[in-house]
Design a protein around this motif. Structure first.
Motif, mmCIF file in Angstrom:
data_model
loop_
_atom_site.group_PDB
_atom_site.id
_atom_site.type_symbol
_atom_site.label_atom_id
_atom_site.label_comp_id
_atom_site.label_asym_id
_atom_site.label_seq_id
_atom_site.Cartn_x
_atom_site.Cartn_y
_atom_site.Cartn_z
ATOM 1 N N ASN A 107 34.133 17.678 25.557
ATOM 2 C CA ASN A 107 33.850 18.932 26.351
ATOM 3 C C ASN A 107 34.813 20.035 25.825
ATOM 4 O OD1 ASN A 107 33.862 20.359 28.332
ATOM 5 N ND2 ASN A 107 34.772 19.277 29.846
ATOM 6 N N PRO A 108 34.447 20.742 24.795
ATOM 7 C CA PRO A 108 35.064 21.914 24.089
ATOM 8 C C PRO A 108 35.241 23.056 25.328
ATOM 9 C CG PRO A 108 32.701 21.966 23.358
ATOM 10 C CD PRO A 108 32.911 20.696 24.301
ATOM 11 N N GLY A 109 34.543 22.983 26.372
ATOM 12 C CA GLY A 109 34.863 23.972 27.259
ATOM 13 C C GLY A 109 36.191 24.293 27.945
ATOM 14 N N MET A 110 36.964 23.091 27.807
ATOM 15 C CA MET A 110 38.135 22.983 28.351
ATOM 16 C C MET A 110 39.254 23.631 27.432
ATOM 17 S SD MET A 110 38.144 19.260 30.132
ATOM 18 C CE MET A 110 39.685 19.491 30.770
ATOM 19 N N LEU A 111 38.886 23.852 26.074
ATOM 20 C CA LEU A 111 39.746 24.260 25.058
ATOM 21 C C LEU A 111 39.656 25.962 25.068
ATOM 22 C CD1 LEU A 111 38.976 21.814 22.086
ATOM 23 C CD2 LEU A 111 41.043 21.503 23.688
ATOM 24 N N LYS A 112 41.036 26.332 24.521
ATOM 25 C CA LYS A 112 40.726 27.664 24.237
ATOM 26 C C LYS A 112 39.773 28.246 22.953
ATOM 27 C CE LYS A 112 45.430 28.538 25.973
ATOM 28 N NZ LYS A 112 46.953 28.653 25.490
ATOM 29 N N ARG A 113 39.433 29.444 23.034
ATOM 30 C CA ARG A 113 38.302 29.726 22.019
ATOM 31 C C ARG A 113 38.816 29.482 20.430
ATOM 32 N NH1 ARG A 113 34.123 33.073 22.336
ATOM 33 N NH2 ARG A 113 34.625 33.865 24.480
ATOM 34 N N ARG A 114 40.071 29.646 20.222
ATOM 35 C CA ARG A 114 40.686 29.425 18.921
ATOM 36 C C ARG A 114 40.832 28.146 18.469
ATOM 37 N NH1 ARG A 114 45.102 31.339 21.711
ATOM 38 N NH2 ARG A 114 46.913 30.018 21.911
ATOM 39 N N GLU A 115 40.774 27.150 19.578
ATOM 40 C CA GLU A 115 41.103 25.668 19.423
ATOM 41 C C GLU A 115 39.682 24.899 19.270
ATOM 42 O OE1 GLU A 115 43.355 24.963 22.820
ATOM 43 O OE2 GLU A 115 45.483 25.785 21.704
ATOM 44 N N ARG A 116 38.627 25.636 19.448
ATOM 45 C CA ARG A 116 37.465 24.874 19.687
ATOM 46 C C ARG A 116 36.932 24.286 18.272
ATOM 47 N NH1 ARG A 116 34.413 28.843 24.093
ATOM 48 N NH2 ARG A 116 36.034 28.319 25.917
ATOM 49 N N GLY A 117 36.806 25.118 17.277
ATOM 50 C CA GLY A 117 36.238 24.569 16.079
ATOM 51 C C GLY A 117 34.932 25.277 15.917
ATOM 52 N N LYS A 118 34.516 25.214 14.733
ATOM 53 C CA LYS A 118 32.867 25.947 14.270
ATOM 54 C C LYS A 118 32.037 25.123 15.067
ATOM 55 C CE LYS A 118 30.282 26.676 10.422
ATOM 56 N NZ LYS A 118 29.991 26.718 8.793
ATOM 57 N N GLY A 156 28.011 25.016 19.357
ATOM 58 C CA GLY A 156 27.302 24.108 20.515
ATOM 59 C C GLY A 156 27.510 24.896 21.896
ATOM 60 N N LEU A 157 28.359 25.550 22.050
ATOM 61 C CA LEU A 157 28.483 26.209 23.306
ATOM 62 C C LEU A 157 27.583 27.339 23.070
ATOM 63 C CD1 LEU A 157 32.269 25.890 23.898
ATOM 64 C CD2 LEU A 157 30.660 24.834 25.337
ATOM 65 N N ALA A 158 27.683 28.002 21.985
ATOM 66 C CA ALA A 158 26.844 29.210 21.826
ATOM 67 C C ALA A 158 25.199 28.937 22.253
ATOM 68 C CB ALA A 158 26.812 29.832 20.749
ATOM 69 N N SER A 159 25.003 27.606 21.784
ATOM 70 C CA SER A 159 23.450 27.146 21.977
ATOM 71 C C SER A 159 23.118 26.750 23.345
ATOM 72 C CB SER A 159 23.228 26.092 20.796
ATOM 73 O OG SER A 159 23.906 25.308 21.059
ATOM 74 N N GLY A 160 24.224 26.794 24.104
ATOM 75 C CA GLY A 160 23.909 26.243 25.573
ATOM 76 C C GLY A 160 24.073 24.877 26.006
ATOM 77 N N THR A 161 24.709 24.182 24.768
ATOM 78 C CA THR A 161 24.966 22.724 25.083
ATOM 79 C C THR A 161 26.148 22.359 25.931
ATOM 80 O OG1 THR A 161 24.152 22.321 22.977
ATOM 81 C CG2 THR A 161 25.323 20.498 23.707
ATOM 82 N N LYS A 162 26.019 21.806 26.951
ATOM 83 C CA LYS A 162 27.028 21.345 28.045
ATOM 84 C C LYS A 162 27.309 20.050 28.241
ATOM 85 C CE LYS A 162 26.141 25.641 30.610
ATOM 86 N NZ LYS A 162 26.052 26.065 32.116
ATOM 87 N N PRO A 163 28.560 19.428 28.491
ATOM 88 C CA PRO A 163 28.713 18.039 28.724
ATOM 89 C C PRO A 163 28.186 17.707 30.020
ATOM 90 C CG PRO A 163 30.695 19.392 29.105
ATOM 91 C CD PRO A 163 29.998 20.228 28.544
ATOM 92 N N LEU A 164 27.783 16.375 30.242
ATOM 93 C CA LEU A 164 27.067 15.757 31.205
ATOM 94 C C LEU A 164 28.302 15.659 32.340
ATOM 95 C CD1 LEU A 164 24.936 12.973 29.708
ATOM 96 C CD2 LEU A 164 24.261 15.038 30.589
ATOM 97 N N PRO A 165 27.991 16.140 33.627
ATOM 98 C CA PRO A 165 28.741 15.948 34.732
ATOM 99 C C PRO A 165 29.203 14.305 34.777
ATOM 100 C CG PRO A 165 27.190 17.473 35.081
ATOM 101 C CD PRO A 165 26.571 16.722 33.966
ATOM 102 N N PHE A 166 29.856 14.149 35.867
ATOM 103 C CA PHE A 166 30.401 12.736 36.118
ATOM 104 C C PHE A 166 29.292 12.205 36.955
ATOM 105 C CE2 PHE A 166 32.093 9.954 39.417
ATOM 106 C CZ PHE A 166 32.282 9.040 38.749
ATOM 107 N N GLY A 167 28.655 10.903 36.499
ATOM 108 C CA GLY A 167 27.900 10.447 37.326
ATOM 109 C C GLY A 167 26.318 10.622 36.693
#
Length: 739
Positions: free
Chosen positions: A467-478, A483-494
């Protein structure tokens, strides 16, 4: 009359004659049989009278019982009833004789296995003789193993399992009293006291574990027997049952096998220092040290019994009962026993993805850095979490871990353990982490301590993946940013991921097998290819009438296209792009064996190694490390991702202070290849061999041999002037040595 008196007084001779000709000596046998019945009646009332003669008669009848099956039909029941009804009043020799003859009747197939086991099972918890107890235990195990050797004897297995289940169930109504789990004394008969004291249940659990370990019983029935033992009121029975599911070998007290004593290396060196030094003593000590080192090196780690956990019937009810016992007897159980129950409960919850929400509120009070064995408690917490665990139940646990373990007021080892525990929980349920808390925790990656830095970086890398969205921009890594730029999101709970359409890396295995197939075809088809090329130009030489120029190829459709090199290059490039994303059909055309999966893993490791060598970056290195770790786990048999140890929680630590044995080993290693500090006098280290001087010999003489020597007597008779001259000479020599 003479013959009859002789035979009745000599039972071994009569036994030999009966085995040769049973019909001729039937009358003599009947006399002994009647004599046995009369003595048996007396023996019931007064067991001490004629005990030796009674044992001889029992052994005689057991030997010849196969010759007179009708007359001795009731004989096995006589022995069984004597053992079961009068076991407490019989002498040890009589008990041993009766048990041995009952086993002999089974070996001669006079009685069945079920009849023998019905007599031996009640005796096993009542006997106090280690020899007889070991004999009964081995007899039971060997009889069941022999019956299931060629094929499963379901009738015998069902009967034995019913007896074992009854042995465990008879003590379930006892009341737990005291910290040790002892029960109140029962005033009932001996059988009831044995059941309520847990001895019957303990032996039922021991025998079931042994039969499972030997692979004789592998179905759900033995698992159900030991699962019932986990709720037994006697703590010893409960502990043995829990150890079965945990796969540990700490309950060695339930075995009659001789256990090797632990070798105290420090005590051994101490004894060696104070005792006389001999070469044989050095060899013996070195042999013991090598054995201790080998035993410590080959000691297997505890691995959970995953097949037994999977065979549990109604695991949700089992887990809820375990939690009820843990919660109800929290003040009565010891800490070690509570940790055992926590570990088993967490195993069941993780293996079957169960939710026992009360467990997390119960375990919170033990999550303090001053708590004894807190790493084991953290391991139990992490193993109980899975992707279906509600995040609301885990958020308070994560907060408690952060408040107790991750702050500047504790040591670096405590901080590293807290961060590792949080990482293991979040690896299984990422939604249990809060964004603000995560930002504070990953700041510890700037710490000066290596263990704390590694733990914080591990937590950071975990959320870059899940879940890289919980990190700050400078801490996410390349990779995470892309992945976030391409629209990839983590699966919600359940929510679960889409169904898998292919096995990762299976295309590599398909290409490898195709390459091997082509190489085999080339080796086998070289001669055929050469034969096919022979006479390729016969058409031009076959006849003079035919034209010797080019042949016209008709193009009826007019759409013959000849591709140039650029078109072929574009086509190959497009095929390569498609091959990266292609779905392999190998799994639909071939049954993949374990060797195929091992080869697939090796191919993936080779591919990852090439990516690392080609500058793939940190992502490729982590992928290679993961594949190598999976390979080691497969080789060691630990393929379950939920299995973690205390080392995973503690993380890399500084080198601990070496004990006495390690220091001595380091000293001896440093002395290898180095000359000893000693004098060159004597015939060992000199270039020319010579004997020692008289002065050197005088140093080693006993004091009683030199008391009457001239030198000693001269010193005693010396005058004051001579003593002063000797002292002055010594002082002058000392001054010269200093300068």
């Amino acid at each position: 009359m003479g013959r009859g008196l002789l035979l009745t007084s000599n039972l071994p001779q009569l036994q030999n004659l009966i085995k040769r000709d049973p019909t001729a000596y039937k009358e003599e046998f009947l006399q002994q049989w009647n004599h046995y019945n009369s003595i048996r009646q007396i023996f019931k009332i007064h067991p001490e009278e004629q005990a030796q003669h009674f044992r001889e008669l029992v052994a005689f009848i057991s030997q010849v019982a196969t010759s007179y099956p009708q007359e001795t039909a009731e004989f096995p029941s006589h022995i069984s009833s004597l053992l079961l009804e009068n076991y407490g009043t019989l002498s040890p020799d009589t008990r041993k004789t009766l048990v041995q003859n009952l086993v002999m009747l089974r070996n001669k197939e006079v009685i069945s296995s079920i009849d023998l086991l019905k007599s031996l099972f009640p005796i096993l918890p009542r006997t106090t003789s280690p020899t007889l107890r070991s004999f009964i235990r081995k007899t039971i195990l060997s009889d069941i193993r022999t019956a299931n050797l060629r094929s499963k004897n379901h009738k015998l297995n069902r009967a034995v399992q019913a007896m074992l289940f009854g042995m465990v169930e008879r003590g379930m109504d006892g009341e737990v009293v005291g910290d040790k789990g002892k029960l109140r004394a029962s005033n009932g008969p001996t059988t009831d006291r044995t059941a309520h004291n847990g001895e019957e249940a303990m032996w039922a659990v021991i025998l079931t574990k042994e039969l499972w370990r030997k692979g004789i019983w592998t179905d759900t029935k033995p698992v159900a027997i030991i699962a019932l033992g986990c709720f037994h009121p006697v703590t010893k029975v409960q502990s043995a049952s829990v150890h079965f599911f945990l796969g540990s070998d700490e309950d060695k007290e339930d075995s009659d096998d001789e256990q090797e004593e632990e070798i105290d290396v420090r005590a051994m060196h101490h004894r060696r220092d104070i005792n006389k030094k001999t070469r044989s003593g050095d060899k013996k000590m070195q042999k013991k040290l090598n054995a201790a080192k080998k035993k410590r090196h080959n000691k297997p780690e505890a691995v959970a019994n995953f097949p037994a956990l999977q065979l549990l019937n109604d695991p949700q009810t089992f887990a809820e009962k375990l939690y009820d016992i843990l919660h109800h007897y929290d003040k009565r159980f010891s800490l070690d026993h509570k940790i055992l129950l926590m570990q088993l409960l967490s195993r069941v919850m993780g293996a079957h993805k169960l939710c026992v929400l009360g467990f997390y509120t119960y375990i919170v009070k033990y999550l303090t850095h001053r708590q004894l064995r807190v790493p084991s408690i953290m391991v139990a917490l992490a193993q109980s979490v899975h992707d279906l665990t509600p995040p609301d139940a885990l958020i308070p646990v994560i907060r408690k871990l952060a408040q107790e373990f991750v702050h500047p007021g504790v040591g670096s080892e405590v901080i590293a353990a807290g961060l590792n525990a949080i990482r293991e929980v979040c690896r299984r349920q990422p939604w249990s982490m809060e964004e603000d808390l995560l930002g504070d925790l990953i700041e510890y990656r700037k710490s000066r301590d290596k263990a704390v830095t590694a733990a914080a970086r591990g937590l950071l890398q975990l959320f870059r993946e899940v879940n890289p969205g919980m990190l700050k921009r400078r801490e996410r890594g390349k990779d995470a940013s892309m992945g976030l730029a391409s629209g990839t999101k983590p699966l919600p709970f359940g929510h679960s991921a889409d169904a898998a359409v292919d096995i990762e890396g299976l295309a590599l295995l398909e290409d490898h097998l195709q390459k091997l197939r082509e190489e085999d075809d080339v080796e086998m088809g070289d001669e055929d290819d050469e034969a096919a090329w022979e006479g390729w130009d016969l058409d031009s030489d076959s006849s003079d009438d035919e034209s010797e120029g080019w042949l016209d190829v008709p193009d009826d459709d007019g759409d013959l296209n000849i591709s140039d090199s650029e078109d072929e290059a574009e086509k190959e490039k497009g095929q390569q792009e498609i091959s990266k994303t292609r779905v392999s059909t190998l799994a639909t055309t071939k049954i993949l064996t374990p060797s195929d999966f091992a080869l697939l893993n090796d191919l993936r490791i080779q591919e990852a190694s090439k990516a690392v060598d080609g500058g793939g970056g940190s992502h490729a290195k982590r992928k290679l490390a993961t594949l190598e770790a999976n390979k080691k786990a497969i080789q060691s048999g630990q393929q379950d991702n939920s299995f973690i140890s205390e080392n995973d929680i503690l993380g890399p630590r500084k080198k601990a202070k070496a004990d006495y044995a390690e220091r001595m080993a380091s000293i001896q290693k440093g002395r290898e290849g180095r000359e000893k500090f000693k004098s060159n006098k004597g015939k060992v280290n000199k270039e020319v061999a010579s004997s020692s001087t008289n002065r050197e010999k005088a140093r080693n003489k006993p004091i009683m041999m030199i008391l009457s020597s001239g030198a000693v007597r001269g010193k005693k008779k010396a005058s004051l002037r001579e003593k002063q001259q000797r002292l002055r000479k010594h002082i002058d020599k000392s001054k010269k040595m200093r300068h």
